[in-house]
Motif scaffolding. Structure first.
Motif, PDB file in Angstrom:
ATOM      1  N   ALA A   1      33.332 -45.098  20.759  1.00 47.43           N
ATOM      2  CA  ALA A   1      32.522 -44.056  20.100  1.00 47.43           C
ATOM      3  C   ALA A   1      31.038 -44.418  20.141  1.00 47.43           C
ATOM      4  N   VAL A   2      30.723 -45.677  19.830  1.00 49.89           N
ATOM      5  CA  VAL A   2      29.323 -46.120  19.863  1.00 49.89           C
ATOM      6  C   VAL A   2      28.782 -46.062  21.286  1.00 49.89           C
ATOM      7  N   GLY A   3      29.580 -46.498  22.257  1.00 44.78           N
ATOM      8  CA  GLY A   3      29.155 -46.487  23.660  1.00 44.78           C
ATOM      9  C   GLY A   3      28.878 -45.089  24.172  1.00 44.78           C
ATOM     10  N   LEU A   4      29.750 -44.137  23.832  1.00 42.77           N
ATOM     11  CA  LEU A   4      29.552 -42.753  24.262  1.00 42.77           C
ATOM     12  C   LEU A   4      28.308 -42.141  23.606  1.00 42.77           C
ATOM     13  N   ALA A   5      28.090 -42.475  22.335  1.00 44.16           N
ATOM     14  CA  ALA A   5      26.909 -41.965  21.633  1.00 44.16           C
ATOM     15  C   ALA A   5      25.620 -42.499  22.269  1.00 44.16           C
ATOM     16  N   LEU A   6      25.624 -43.795  22.606  1.00 46.71           N
ATOM     17  CA  LEU A   6      24.445 -44.380  23.246  1.00 46.71           C
ATOM     18  C   LEU A   6      24.214 -43.761  24.631  1.00 46.71           C
ATOM     19  N   SER A   7      25.293 -43.549  25.377  1.00 50.98           N
ATOM     20  CA  SER A   7      25.171 -42.929  26.699  1.00 50.98           C
ATOM     21  C   SER A   7      24.565 -41.546  26.589  1.00 50.98           C
ATOM     22  N   TRP A   8      24.989 -40.815  25.579  1.00 49.80           N
ATOM     23  CA  TRP A   8      24.468 -39.462  25.340  1.00 49.80           C
ATOM     24  C   TRP A   8      22.967 -39.514  25.065  1.00 49.80           C
ATOM     25  N   LEU A   9      22.531 -40.467  24.248  1.00 42.12           N
ATOM     26  CA  LEU A   9      21.101 -40.613  23.947  1.00 42.12           C
ATOM     27  C   LEU A   9      20.315 -40.989  25.200  1.00 42.12           C
ATOM     28  N   PHE A  10      20.870 -41.890  26.028  1.00 40.65           N
ATOM     29  CA  PHE A  10      20.207 -42.282  27.270  1.00 40.65           C
ATOM     30  C   PHE A  10      20.063 -41.079  28.206  1.00 40.65           C
ATOM     31  N   GLU A  11      21.100 -40.238  28.262  1.00 34.55           N
ATOM     32  CA  GLU A  11      21.082 -39.063  29.134  1.00 34.55           C
ATOM     33  C   GLU A  11      20.039 -38.045  28.652  1.00 34.55           C
TER      34      GLU A  11
ATOM     35  N   LYS B   1      14.824 -35.355  29.679  1.00 33.04           N
ATOM     36  CA  LYS B   1      13.501 -34.938  29.198  1.00 33.04           C
ATOM     37  C   LYS B   1      12.379 -35.688  29.920  1.00 33.04           C
ATOM     38  N   ASN B   2      12.738 -36.286  31.073  1.00 35.69           N
ATOM     39  CA  ASN B   2      11.775 -37.042  31.890  1.00 35.69           C
ATOM     40  C   ASN B   2      11.143 -38.204  31.134  1.00 35.69           C
ATOM     41  N   ARG B   3      11.905 -38.755  30.201  1.00 37.77           N
ATOM     42  CA  ARG B   3      11.480 -39.956  29.474  1.00 37.77           C
ATOM     43  C   ARG B   3      12.577 -41.009  29.562  1.00 37.77           C
ATOM     44  N   PRO B   4      12.934 -41.380  30.782  1.00 37.52           N
ATOM     45  CA  PRO B   4      14.041 -42.338  30.949  1.00 37.52           C
ATOM     46  C   PRO B   4      13.750 -43.672  30.273  1.00 37.52           C
ATOM     47  N   ILE B   5      14.772 -44.226  29.692  1.00 36.53           N
ATOM     48  CA  ILE B   5      14.634 -45.510  28.999  1.00 36.53           C
ATOM     49  C   ILE B   5      14.806 -46.638  30.016  1.00 36.53           C
ATOM     50  N   ARG B   6      13.911 -47.585  30.000  1.00 36.09           N
ATOM     51  CA  ARG B   6      13.981 -48.714  30.940  1.00 36.09           C
ATOM     52  C   ARG B   6      15.246 -49.529  30.727  1.00 36.09           C
ATOM     53  N   SER B   7      15.727 -50.131  31.800  1.00 33.64           N
ATOM     54  CA  SER B   7      16.956 -50.922  31.736  1.00 33.64           C
ATOM     55  C   SER B   7      16.835 -52.070  30.734  1.00 33.64           C
ATOM     56  N   THR B   8      15.661 -52.671  30.655  1.00 32.52           N
ATOM     57  CA  THR B   8      15.452 -53.770  29.707  1.00 32.52           C
ATOM     58  C   THR B   8      15.623 -53.281  28.271  1.00 32.52           C
ATOM     59  N   VAL B   9      15.063 -52.090  27.988  1.00 34.59           N
ATOM     60  CA  VAL B   9      15.179 -51.532  26.639  1.00 34.59           C
ATOM     61  C   VAL B   9      16.629 -51.156  26.351  1.00 34.59           C
TER      62      VAL B   9
ATOM     63  N   ALA C   1      30.523 -51.391  25.920  1.00 37.21           N
ATOM     64  CA  ALA C   1      29.917 -51.626  27.237  1.00 37.21           C
ATOM     65  C   ALA C   1      30.650 -50.848  28.324  1.00 37.21           C
ATOM     66  N   ILE C   2      31.988 -50.787  28.233  1.00 35.46           N
ATOM     67  CA  ILE C   2      32.766 -50.030  29.221  1.00 35.46           C
ATOM     68  C   ILE C   2      32.403 -48.551  29.159  1.00 35.46           C
ATOM     69  N   ALA C   3      32.280 -48.012  27.937  1.00 34.32           N
ATOM     70  CA  ALA C   3      31.936 -46.593  27.768  1.00 34.32           C
ATOM     71  C   ALA C   3      30.560 -46.291  28.350  1.00 34.32           C
ATOM     72  N   VAL C   4      29.593 -47.180  28.117  1.00 30.50           N
ATOM     73  CA  VAL C   4      28.246 -46.992  28.670  1.00 30.50           C
ATOM     74  C   VAL C   4      28.289 -47.043  30.195  1.00 30.50           C
ATOM     75  N   ALA C   5      29.055 -48.000  30.741  1.00 26.58           N
ATOM     76  CA  ALA C   5      29.160 -48.130  32.204  1.00 26.58           C
ATOM     77  C   ALA C   5      29.772 -46.882  32.833  1.00 26.58           C
ATOM     78  N   MET C   6      30.760 -46.288  32.158  1.00 26.13           N
ATOM     79  CA  MET C   6      31.425 -45.091  32.673  1.00 26.13           C
ATOM     80  C   MET C   6      30.457 -43.920  32.811  1.00 26.13           C
ATOM     81  N   ARG C   7      29.534 -43.798  31.872  1.00 28.12           N
ATOM     82  CA  ARG C   7      28.625 -42.649  31.844  1.00 28.12           C
ATOM     83  C   ARG C   7      27.294 -42.931  32.552  1.00 28.12           C
ATOM     84  N   SER C   8      27.095 -44.142  33.017  1.00 29.19           N
ATOM     85  CA  SER C   8      25.820 -44.495  33.660  1.00 29.19           C
ATOM     86  C   SER C   8      25.909 -44.326  35.172  1.00 29.19           C
ATOM     87  N   LYS C   9      24.766 -44.090  35.793  1.00 26.79           N
ATOM     88  CA  LYS C   9      24.710 -44.082  37.253  1.00 26.79           C
ATOM     89  C   LYS C   9      24.874 -45.510  37.763  1.00 26.79           C
TER      90      LYS C   9
END
Length: 416
Positions: free
Chosen positions: A200-210, A215-223, A258-266
């Motif tokens: 649930a936390v991973g999917l929520a974070l992925s949604w925020l990253f997306e 909105k053309n304000r991508p979050i850096r990988s370090t952040v 981490a798995i949930a974030v990886a699933m939704r990330s490029k």
């Protein structure tokens, strides 16, 4: 003195790691030796303030490698390894605990309840030793065609949950409180809630990253890496806050996130985050193993004697037999099954964390349990690490880039 202790940990740990690597031995042995030498039971060069938070620092390091493992895992691969991974989550530990209950009273003159406590301390495989190696295998594509590192990674992560819950139950039994139905139910509850919470936390974070990217304000990988790390610490805190109310596996929650974030990330974004945690692990690895070594009181090894060593090897035999049983009905060949057996030998983090609990609670078996825990670290952590490092290229097949994806570990079909 605190900063001096950190300097000693990194300088001595890295130096000994380099020396051991040069003589073809695993780096972690050098780090463990460095911790033992620097620790309070030999030279006593580490400040008490760092020793007081040693458990928390070791946990932080473990969280880092679990996030990296989660980002490296493919959920489809986890589905493919299925049944063997589930069996490896509890069967090897159950066999080892049962062997300890049978043989410890004969060899060490303890009661059956005390033997159960000792077995639970011995029963956990070390994620600190196993997880980095499985991540390395996945990166180098050794055994991935049949899902060997994925299976070991999943099984060893669940194994610790199973053992720690049993340890809590057996401690209550040794104190005369008995074992309740709730103690048994806590095992699946901790696993399921940990996975659901982390996902649930991973999917929520992925949604925020997306949203930020759209909105053309991508979050850096370090952040992103810093945010993942912060939420991982929150998940570990949730486990502590809910202790005594409901069981939740914080470590499983971290990996699920981490798995949930990886699933939704490029793919390219995920690889960058893996790289960030790979760099973090360079420092965290030294911290983890030096502090594990510092927690080892080698004076207890003398008190334990030969019978304790014999007990450890008897328990390892039963554990290995159980791992082999878990592989029955899979497509793994004998070499691959043997590697799975070797990967389930090392013990370190859990034994360092809970080995002294019976003594702190005033149980009569406290000294001998701690002695056996220390011996198990000194024997199995180097042994398992050496065997895994020396054999993976000989026992596992390297997946060629041109080949299709991983093959499932499935039951052998019988003709109709």
């Amino acid at each position: 003195m605190l900063l001096t202790s950190f300097a000693l940990i990194f300088l001595v740990g890295l130096s000994l790691a380099a020396i051991f690597k040069a003589i073809k031995l695993p780096r972690i042995i050098g780090m463990l030796v460095g911790g033992i030498v620097l620790g309070p039971y030999v030279l006593d060069f580490l400040d008490s303030s760092i020793l007081n938070i040693s458990a928390e620092l070791r946990q932080m390091a473990l969280v880092i490698i679990l996030i990296k493992a989660g980002l490296s895992l493919n959920l489809k691969d986890l589905k493919k390894v299925g049944r063997p991974a589930i069996l490896m989550a509890f069967l090897p530990a159950a066999f080892e605990i049962a062997a300890c209950v049978v043989f410890a009273p004969l060899l060490l003159k303890v009661s059956y309840a005390e033997a159960a406590v000792m077995g639970a301390v011995l029963g956990a495989v070390s994620p600190a030793v196993v997880v980095p190696r499985m991540v390395q295998l996945m990166e180098e594509k050794y055994g991935t065609e049949k899902g060997v590192p994925q299976m070991i990674l999943a099984g060893s992560s669940l194994d610790d949950v199973f053992v720690i819950v049993l340890f809590t139950a057996f401690i209550g039994m040794a104190q005369g409180n008995g074992v309740s139905v709730l103690d048994v139910l806590n095992i699946p509850i901790a696993i399921v809630l940990g996975v659901l919470l982390g996902a649930a936390v991973g999917l929520a974070l992925s949604w925020l990253f997306e949203i930020a990217a759209n909105k053309n304000r991508p979050i850096r990988s370090t952040v992103k890496a810093i945010i993942l790390l912060a939420f991982a610490f929150v998940l570990m805190t949730v486990e502590s806050l809910l202790k005594g109310i409901v069981s939740v596996s914080g470590l499983l929650a971290v990996m699920s996130m981490a798995i949930a974030v990886a699933m939704r990330s490029k793919p390219e974004s995920n690889e960058k985050m893996q790289g960030k945690f790979g760099k973090l692990w360079l420092a965290a690895e030294v911290l983890l193993f030096v502090l594990v070594g510092a927690a080892v009181d080698i004076t207890y090894t003398v008190k334990a004697g030969g019978f304790a060593i014999l007990l450890i090897f008897i328990c390892l035999f039963f554990r290995s037999a159980a791992v082999w049983i878990c592989m029955l009905g899979t497509k793994l060949n004998k070499k691959e099954r043997l590697y799975c057996v070797l990967a389930y030998l090392p013990k370190a983090t859990v034994q360092a964390a809970i080995g002294g609990v019976p003594l702190s609670l005033g149980l009569a078996c406290g000294n001998i349990v701690l002695s056996v825990a220390v011996l198990s670290i000194l024997i199995t952590a180097p042994l398992g690490a050496i065997l895994m490092d020396l054999t993976y290229k000989k026992l596992l097949k390297k997946e060629e880039p041109s080949l299709p994806g991983s093959q499932p570990l499935e039951h052998k079909s019988t003709p109709n």
